[in-house]
Scaffold this active site. Structure first.
Site, PDB file in Angstrom:
ATOM      1  N   ARG A 105     -12.678  64.155  17.656  1.00  0.00           N
ATOM      2  CA  ARG A 105     -12.251  62.612  17.106  1.00  0.00           C
ATOM      3  C   ARG A 105     -10.645  62.531  17.371  1.00  0.00           C
ATOM      4  O   ARG A 105     -10.083  61.620  17.874  1.00  0.00           O
ATOM      5  CB  ARG A 105     -12.666  62.520  15.641  1.00  0.00           C
ATOM      6  CG  ARG A 105     -13.142  60.969  15.761  1.00  0.00           C
ATOM      7  CD  ARG A 105     -13.784  60.937  14.298  1.00  0.00           C
ATOM      8  NE  ARG A 105     -13.340  59.670  13.535  1.00  0.00           N
ATOM      9  CZ  ARG A 105     -13.789  59.300  12.367  1.00  0.00           C
ATOM     10  NH1 ARG A 105     -14.633  60.356  11.784  1.00  0.00           N
ATOM     11  NH2 ARG A 105     -13.404  58.095  11.782  1.00  0.00           N
ATOM     12  N   TYR A 144     -24.776  85.924   7.883  1.00  0.00           N
ATOM     13  CA  TYR A 144     -23.277  86.044   8.096  1.00  0.00           C
ATOM     14  C   TYR A 144     -23.157  86.254   9.804  1.00  0.00           C
ATOM     15  O   TYR A 144     -22.649  85.264  10.371  1.00  0.00           O
ATOM     16  CB  TYR A 144     -22.681  87.338   7.351  1.00  0.00           C
ATOM     17  CG  TYR A 144     -21.104  87.057   7.716  1.00  0.00           C
ATOM     18  CD1 TYR A 144     -20.214  86.277   7.224  1.00  0.00           C
ATOM     19  CD2 TYR A 144     -20.606  88.172   8.506  1.00  0.00           C
ATOM     20  CE1 TYR A 144     -19.074  86.256   7.340  1.00  0.00           C
ATOM     21  CE2 TYR A 144     -19.243  88.313   8.648  1.00  0.00           C
ATOM     22  CZ  TYR A 144     -18.452  87.258   8.252  1.00  0.00           C
ATOM     23  OH  TYR A 144     -17.034  87.370   8.417  1.00  0.00           O
TER      24      TYR A 144
HETATM   25  N1  LIG Z   1     -11.097  89.800   6.502  1.00  0.00           N
HETATM   26  C1  LIG Z   1     -11.817  90.421   7.447  1.00  0.00           C
HETATM   27  O1  LIG Z   1     -11.824  91.610   7.624  1.00  0.00           O
HETATM   28  C2  LIG Z   1     -12.471  89.361   8.305  1.00  0.00           C
HETATM   29  C3  LIG Z   1     -13.093  89.893   9.650  1.00  0.00           C
HETATM   30  C4  LIG Z   1     -13.898  89.224  10.454  1.00  0.00           C
HETATM   31  C5  LIG Z   1     -13.816  87.814  10.189  1.00  0.00           C
HETATM   32  N2  LIG Z   1     -13.318  87.520   9.138  1.00  0.00           N
HETATM   33  C6  LIG Z   1     -13.405  85.797   9.107  1.00  0.00           C
HETATM   34  O2  LIG Z   1     -12.019  85.246   8.430  1.00  0.00           O
HETATM   35  C7  LIG Z   1     -12.240  84.253   7.719  1.00  0.00           C
HETATM   36  C8  LIG Z   1     -11.483  84.619   6.187  1.00  0.00           C
HETATM   37  O3  LIG Z   1     -11.720  85.832   5.802  1.00  0.00           O
HETATM   38  P1  LIG Z   1     -11.212  86.146   4.291  1.00  0.00           P
HETATM   39  O4  LIG Z   1     -11.116  87.848   4.415  1.00  0.00           O
HETATM   40  O5  LIG Z   1      -9.818  85.569   4.264  1.00  0.00           O
HETATM   41  O6  LIG Z   1     -12.229  85.957   3.108  1.00  0.00           O
HETATM   42  P2  LIG Z   1     -11.949  85.207   1.978  1.00  0.00           P
HETATM   43  O7  LIG Z   1     -13.253  85.059   1.457  1.00  0.00           O
HETATM   44  O8  LIG Z   1     -10.835  85.819   1.241  1.00  0.00           O
HETATM   45  O9  LIG Z   1     -11.789  83.759   2.445  1.00  0.00           O
HETATM   46  C9  LIG Z   1     -12.620  82.765   2.801  1.00  0.00           C
HETATM   47  C10 LIG Z   1     -12.029  81.452   2.174  1.00  0.00           C
HETATM   48  O10 LIG Z   1     -13.125  80.328   2.599  1.00  0.00           O
HETATM   49  C11 LIG Z   1     -13.356  79.691   1.239  1.00  0.00           C
HETATM   50  N3  LIG Z   1     -14.742  79.044   1.532  1.00  0.00           N
HETATM   51  C12 LIG Z   1     -15.927  79.620   1.802  1.00  0.00           C
HETATM   52  N4  LIG Z   1     -16.927  78.868   1.837  1.00  0.00           N
HETATM   53  C13 LIG Z   1     -16.448  77.327   1.942  1.00  0.00           C
HETATM   54  C14 LIG Z   1     -16.649  76.344   2.269  1.00  0.00           C
HETATM   55  N5  LIG Z   1     -18.220  75.959   2.479  1.00  0.00           N
HETATM   56  N6  LIG Z   1     -16.031  75.114   2.217  1.00  0.00           N
HETATM   57  C15 LIG Z   1     -14.619  75.535   1.987  1.00  0.00           C
HETATM   58  N7  LIG Z   1     -14.124  76.685   1.919  1.00  0.00           N
HETATM   59  C16 LIG Z   1     -15.092  77.604   1.648  1.00  0.00           C
HETATM   60  C17 LIG Z   1     -13.326  80.586   0.208  1.00  0.00           C
HETATM   61  O11 LIG Z   1     -13.311  79.935  -1.013  1.00  0.00           O
HETATM   62  C18 LIG Z   1     -12.406  81.595   0.566  1.00  0.00           C
HETATM   63  O12 LIG Z   1     -11.146  80.993   0.280  1.00  0.00           O
HETATM   64  C19 LIG Z   1     -13.888  84.075   7.454  1.00  0.00           C
HETATM   65  O13 LIG Z   1     -14.295  83.128   8.450  1.00  0.00           O
HETATM   66  C20 LIG Z   1     -14.314  85.566   7.896  1.00  0.00           C
HETATM   67  O14 LIG Z   1     -15.587  85.385   8.279  1.00  0.00           O
HETATM   68  C21 LIG Z   1     -12.772  88.325   8.053  1.00  0.00           C
END
Ligand SMILES: NC(=O)c1ccc[n+]([C@@H]2O[C@H](COP(=O)([O-])OP(=O)(O)OC[C@H]3O[C@@H](n4cnc5c(N)ncnc54)[C@H](O)[C@@H]3O)[C@@H](O)[C@H]2O)c1
Length: 315
Positions: A105, A144
Site C-alpha cells: 500500500r 516455527y
Molecule cells: N536469534 C536468533 O538466533 C535468530 C535466528 C534466526 C532467525 N531469527 C529471527 O529473528 C527475529 C527476532 O528474533 P530474536 O532472537 O530477537 O527473538 P525475540 O524473541 O527476542 O524477539 C522477537 C520479538 O517479537 C515480538 N513478537 C512476537 N510475536 C509477536 C506478534 N505476534 N506481534 C508483535 N510482536 C511479536 C516479541 O515480543 C519480541 O519482542 C525472529 O523473527 C526470529 O525468528 C532469530
C-alpha cells in the site's frame, strides 16, 4: 530522514535494529506485543522524540506511512514458539501477510527475518540458499520452521504478483547482549548457569555442532542487505560458518567465567538438528559481507552483560 517500522522491535535483535536506525538519523516505529520482548531492551531509546513505541500484535493489520519495514516479530526459541504453536504460525504467516499488505500500500521496502530453520535437519553441508531443506511438517518444531517457510513463500508471491520490494535473510544462530535469559537458548543458558556455578545442561552428548554469529555481525549483514539494489531479493544466509561442538562451547564458557560448574547431559529433544552451518558465499558476493567478531570476543561482551544483570538482580 526515513520513517522505518521495526516489528518485534522490543526483542533481542529488533532492539539493536531500532537503536542503529535511530543512530543513523531515522525515525523509528517499534511495534511489539511484548510476548518475548521487553521494555528494558528499548528503555534507553524512549527519550528520543524520533522513537515511537506501539503495543500491537502483527496478526492484526497495522497502518502507518513508512519507507521501510523490518519484519522481525516472532518468538525465536523452542520454549517460546512451542508455548502456543498456532499463534506462532499465525505470527509468521498472517503477520507477514499484514506487513506485506502495508508494504504494498505505501510502497515500502520490506525485510523478512527468516531463519536457518527453513533448512530443517539438513542433508547438505554447509547449507546454500538453493537447498530446499529437510523439514518435518508435523513435528513440535514445525510451527516455527513451516511458519517461516510459508512467510518466505508469501514474500516472494507479493514480490512476483505485486512488485513489492522484498529482502529475505536467513539468520543463523545469533547471540549477544539483550538475549532473553529465560528462553533456553544455548549461549545464554550456558553463560547464566556458569555465572551461577550451576550445572551446565547439554542436550544429547554434546557432539552436535553449531555456529554462532555475534549480534554486530548480523546487524552489518541486515543493513548491507537492505541497501542492495531492488532486483536482489535474497534469500541470503547471514551466519558465521565457524563451527564447534556444544561441548566445546560449554567448556569455553566455563573457562571464561572461571566457573565451578560441571556439565550434565540430558536427552536430545525431538527433531533437534545435529549440524547446522551456513555457506555464506552469496552474502560475500552480493553484500560484501563476512562475520568479523571472533567467538571469544563476542562471548566476553555477552558474559559481561549477563554478569551485570545478575549482580543487579535483573535477570
Ligand atoms: N536469534 C536468533 O538466533 C535468530 C535466528 C534466526 C532467525 N531469527 C529471527 O529473528 C527475529 C527476532 O528474533 P530474536 O532472537 O530477537 O527473538 P525475540 O524473541 O527476542 O524477539 C522477537 C520479538 O517479537 C515480538 N513478537 C512476537 N510475536 C509477536 C506478534 N505476534 N506481534 C508483535 N510482536 C511479536 C516479541 O515480543 C519480541 O519482542 C525472529 O523473527 C526470529 O525468528 C532469530
Amino acid at each position: 530522514m526515513k520513517r522505518i517500522l521495526v516489528t518485534g522491535g522490543a526483542g533481542f535483535i529488533g532492539s539493536h535494529i531500532c537503536e542503529k536506525l535511530l543512530d543513523e538519523g531515522n525515525e523509528v516505529i517499534c511495534l511489539d506485543n511484548f510476548f518475548t520482548g521487553s521494555k528494558r531492551n528499548i528503555i534507553h531509546l524512549m527519550d528520543n522524540p524520533y522513537f515511537e513505541l506501539v503495543r500491537h500484535d502483527i496478526i492484526v493489520p497495522y497502518f502507518a506511512e513508512v519507507d521501510e519495514i523490518y519484519n522481525f516479530a516472532c518468538p525465536a526459541s523452542p520454549i517460546h514458539y512451542q508455548f502456543n504453536p498456532i499463534k506462532t504460525l499465525k505470527t509468521s504467516l498472517m503477520g507477514s501477510i499484514n506487513m506485506l499488505g502495508l508494504a504494498k500500500r505505501v510502497k515500502a521496502k520490506i525485510m523478512q527475518a527468516s531463519t536457518s530453520e527453513v533448512y530443517g535437519n539438513p542433508i547438505i553441508h554447509p547449507q546454500t540458499e538453493d537447498y530446499w531443506g529437510n523439514v518435518n511438517p508435523i513435528g513440535p518444531r514445525s510451527c516455527y520452521d513451516e511458519g517461516k517457510r510459508a512467510a518466505e513463500t508469501v514474500f516472494f508471491d507479493y514480490h512476483r504478483q505485486n512488485g513489492v520490494k522484498i529482502k529475505v535473510i536467513r539468520i543463523f544462530n545469533t547471540y549477544g547482549p539483550r538475549m532473553n535469559a529465560n528462553d533456553g537458548r544455548v549461549v545464554s543458558n550456558f553463560i547464566v548457569q556458569a555465572l551461577q556455578n550451576q550445572p551446565i545442561t547439554i542436550y544429547g552428548d554434546g557432539s552436535q555442532t553449531r555456529s554462532f554469529q555475534y549480534i554486530d555481525d548480523l546487524l552489518n549483514g541486515v543493513f548491507s542487505m537492505m541497501k542492495t539494489p531492488n532486483d536482489f531479493t535474497g534469500p541470503v544466509n547471514i551466519g558465521n560458518p565457524y563451527e564447534f561442538s556444544i561441548k566445546q562451547l560449554a567448556e569455553k564458557i566455563i573457562d571464561m567465567t572461571n566457573s565451578k560448574s560441571k556439565i550434565t547431559y540430558l536427552d536430545l529433544p525431538q527433531d533437534d538438528p545435529l549440524q547446522r552451518k551456513p555457506n555464506i558465499s552469496l552474502a560475500k558476493e552480493k553484500l560484501n559481507w563476512t562475520p568479523k567478531i571472533h567467538l571469544e570476543e563476542g562471548l566476553k561482551i555477552t558474559i559481561e552483560y549477563f554478569d551485570k544483570l545478575l549482580k543487579n538482580n535483573k535477570l
